[in-house]
Design an enzyme around this catalytic site. Structure first.
Site, PDB file in Angstrom:
ATOM      1  N   ARG A  36     -14.364 -11.798   6.416  1.00 15.77           N
ATOM      2  CA  ARG A  36     -13.377 -11.608   7.482  1.00 15.77           C
ATOM      3  C   ARG A  36     -12.949 -12.935   8.101  1.00 15.77           C
ATOM      4  NH1 ARG A  36     -15.682  -6.094  10.384  1.00 15.77           N
ATOM      5  NH2 ARG A  36     -14.323  -4.687   9.212  1.00 15.77           N
ATOM      6  N   LYS A 187     -21.609  10.512   4.612  1.00 16.88           N
ATOM      7  CA  LYS A 187     -21.371  11.848   5.146  1.00 16.88           C
ATOM      8  C   LYS A 187     -19.933  12.315   5.026  1.00 16.88           C
ATOM      9  CE  LYS A 187     -24.966  11.775   8.644  1.00 16.88           C
ATOM     10  NZ  LYS A 187     -25.197  11.742  10.085  1.00 16.88           N
ATOM     11  N   GLY A 318     -16.530  -0.878   5.608  1.00 20.51           N
ATOM     12  CA  GLY A 318     -17.552  -1.874   5.907  1.00 20.51           C
ATOM     13  C   GLY A 318     -18.613  -1.990   4.828  1.00 20.51           C
ATOM     14  N   GLY A 341     -13.011   1.307   9.984  1.00 18.22           N
ATOM     15  CA  GLY A 341     -12.450   2.473  10.667  1.00 18.22           C
ATOM     16  C   GLY A 341     -10.929   2.465  10.683  1.00 18.22           C
TER      17      GLY A 341
HETATM   18  P1  ADP Z   1     -18.048   2.565   4.316  1.00 19.38           P
HETATM   19  O1  ADP Z   1     -18.653   1.756   5.439  1.00 19.38           O
HETATM   20  O2  ADP Z   1     -17.690   1.705   3.130  1.00 19.38           O
HETATM   21  O3  ADP Z   1     -16.910   3.430   4.784  1.00 19.38           O
HETATM   22  P2  ADP Z   1     -20.012   4.645   4.655  1.00 19.38           P
HETATM   23  O4  ADP Z   1     -20.430   4.035   5.940  1.00 19.38           O
HETATM   24  O5  ADP Z   1     -19.288   5.930   4.701  1.00 19.38           O
HETATM   25  O6  ADP Z   1     -19.175   3.574   3.784  1.00 19.38           O
HETATM   26  O7  ADP Z   1     -21.295   4.926   3.743  1.00 19.38           O
HETATM   27  C1  ADP Z   1     -22.183   3.942   3.350  1.00 19.38           C
HETATM   28  C2  ADP Z   1     -23.573   4.486   3.252  1.00 19.38           C
HETATM   29  O8  ADP Z   1     -23.645   5.630   2.396  1.00 19.38           O
HETATM   30  C3  ADP Z   1     -24.529   3.474   2.686  1.00 19.38           C
HETATM   31  O9  ADP Z   1     -25.450   3.118   3.693  1.00 19.38           O
HETATM   32  C4  ADP Z   1     -25.211   4.209   1.537  1.00 19.38           C
HETATM   33  O10 ADP Z   1     -26.608   3.976   1.449  1.00 19.38           O
HETATM   34  C5  ADP Z   1     -24.942   5.660   1.868  1.00 19.38           C
HETATM   35  N1  ADP Z   1     -25.069   6.507   0.675  1.00 19.38           N
HETATM   36  C6  ADP Z   1     -24.383   6.443  -0.468  1.00 19.38           C
HETATM   37  N2  ADP Z   1     -24.841   7.342  -1.360  1.00 19.38           N
HETATM   38  C7  ADP Z   1     -25.853   8.003  -0.773  1.00 19.38           C
HETATM   39  C8  ADP Z   1     -26.755   9.055  -1.175  1.00 19.38           C
HETATM   40  N3  ADP Z   1     -26.679   9.594  -2.384  1.00 19.38           N
HETATM   41  N4  ADP Z   1     -27.672   9.476  -0.285  1.00 19.38           N
HETATM   42  C9  ADP Z   1     -27.749   8.926   0.942  1.00 19.38           C
HETATM   43  N5  ADP Z   1     -26.942   7.942   1.381  1.00 19.38           N
HETATM   44  C10 ADP Z   1     -26.004   7.481   0.541  1.00 19.38           C
HETATM   45 MG    MG Z   2     -20.060   2.232   6.938  1.00 21.81          MG
END
Ligand code: ADP
Ligand code: MG
Length: 369
Positions: A36, A187, A318, A341
């Site tokens: 960043r 999630k 992120g 976000g």
């Molecule tokens: P981003 O920040 O890129 O939008 P998120 O915050 O939605 O992504 O999700 C990232 C998290 O999802 C990571 O910490 C990762 O460990 C978790 N994750 C991915 N696959 C799984 C899984 N199968 N079970 C539990 N957590 C998971």
């Molecule tokens: Mg995240």
């Protein structure tokens, strides 16, 4: 664009307040990822080359009061290295003589997150022109994003923000088909709106990561102790019924301790076919628990497959950024958004408050001058 940009105004001899997103991970006073910070360098250089003095504002983390753990001082040090010139660091919101000044974390000042008018005026008093360049903070109506924009005499969008908006418009408004979205992460609950918005626009949607588990459970798979949002099973069923032809789910998995931690090789091969055929790809969210090297393979392989495809690819989020940085793939995509976000809200089709403030500013300028 509906707002003015830095290229539209003459900033020679002016003091320019630039809001950047320097919200980077810091451990023991060391910047862990400077993606960043690097992204903001062209904006800073453009201001300097135009004969302006630069006053930088950013937040870091979510402290509610001054806290040395969240000081921007390490960012000032990294900026000095990247720019090869002096960067003054100021803990107070006072004018300086320096060519470049980075002010302390905006969240250290009371009223940042409530968009307090006095604080917004203080930010605006640091310069003659306000440049909103922090796409990653544009979804927050705070004093250093919306408030200062309203209070500044002149407010324009910076080049980084413009680039981000153009890249996202390219994939969301008139994309080349087939359009493939890949959504992973922990999630469903945090991304329901994104899933729905994407399903209305894309040709195919790959769902991976923790959020895939709830869909798999909805299809009747025994996911054992995997991360699952039981309260969203009905929603998952509904989405699956409505968009069955578009949605692609994993069909083999890496298990650990009765939990699905990553996608398997059969799934990777299937997903690769869709990646190779797509002409536009939007990716957000890791496909597995990538923080643990044992479960990073799926995410890294998907990153490589997208990097190798000839599609126009936009990546954001992120944790997704952390994953591609880990794999040294940050320059392998058509566009890497610095927004987390904000990236998701923009894809959802939401109006980002700081961008609205820039649009309103322009309307106001036109009607009053
Ligand atoms: P981003 O920040 O890129 O939008 P998120 O915050 O939605 O992504 O999700 C990232 C998290 O999802 C990571 O910490 C990762 O460990 C978790 N994750 C991915 N696959 C799984 C899984 N199968 N079970 C539990 N957590 C998971
Ligand atoms: Mg995240």
């Amino acid at each position: 664009m509906d707002f003015l940009t830095l290229d539209d105004i003459d900033i020679h001899g002016q003091r320019v307040i630039v809001r950047e997103d320097f919200n980077v991970p810091i451990v023991d006073n060391q910047v862990q990822s400077d993606l960043r910070i690097k992204a903001a360098i062209p904006t800073i250089k453009q201001c300097l080359a135009s004969g302006a003095k630069v006053r930088l504002l950013s937040h870091l983390g979510r402290p509610e009061a001054p806290d040395p753990k969240y000081s921007l001082l390490p960012v000032a040090q990294r900026l000095r290295q990247l720019l090869g010139q002096a960067v003054e660091f100021s803990a107070n919101l006072v004018d300086t003589q320096a060519q470049i000044t980075l002010y302390e974390n905006v969240r250290f000042f009371q009223g940042e997150t409530t968009n307090n008018l006095d604080l917004a005026k203080q930010f605006a008093s640091l310069g003659d022109v306000f440049v909103m360049d922090a796409f990653g903070s544009a979804h927050r109506a705070h004093a250093s994003t919306v408030g200062v924009c309203e209070q500044a005499k002149v407010a324009v969008a910076g080049p980084l923000l413009v680039q981000e908006v153009q890249a996202l418009n390219k994939v969301m408004q008139q994309p080349q088909h087939p359009v493939l979205a890949i959504i992973g992460g922990a999630k469903i609950s945090s991304k329901v709106a994104v899933l729905k918005a994407l399903l209305a626009q894309v040709d195919f949607l790959i769902i991976g990561g923790g959020m895939a588990n709830t869909f798999l459970a909805a299809q009747g798979l025994d996911i054992q102790q995997s991360l699952c949002e039981a309260n969203l099973l009905d929603l998952a069923k509904e989405i699956l019924n409505e968009h069955a032809e578009k949605i692609l789910l994993p069909d083999d998995y890496i298990w650990f301790d009765h939990k699905i931690m990553d996608i398997g090789t059969k799934t990777l091969a299937k997903f690769k076919q869709y990646i190779q055929q797509a002409r536009t790809i939007i990716w957000n969210g890791p496909l597995g628990v990538f923080e643990d090297p044992r479960f990073a393979h799926g995410t890294l392989q998907i990153a490589k497959d997208i990097a190798q495809s000839s599609a126009y690819s936009v990546v954001g989020g992120g944790d997704t950024l952390a994953a591609i940085e880990q794999a040294n793939l940050t320059t392998s995509f058509s566009y890497v958004s610095t927004g987390g976000g904000a990236f998701l809200e923009y894809i959802e089709g939401q109006k980002l408050p700081a961008i609205q403030a820039l649009i309103n500013k322009r309307k106001y300028d036109i009607t009053t001058h």
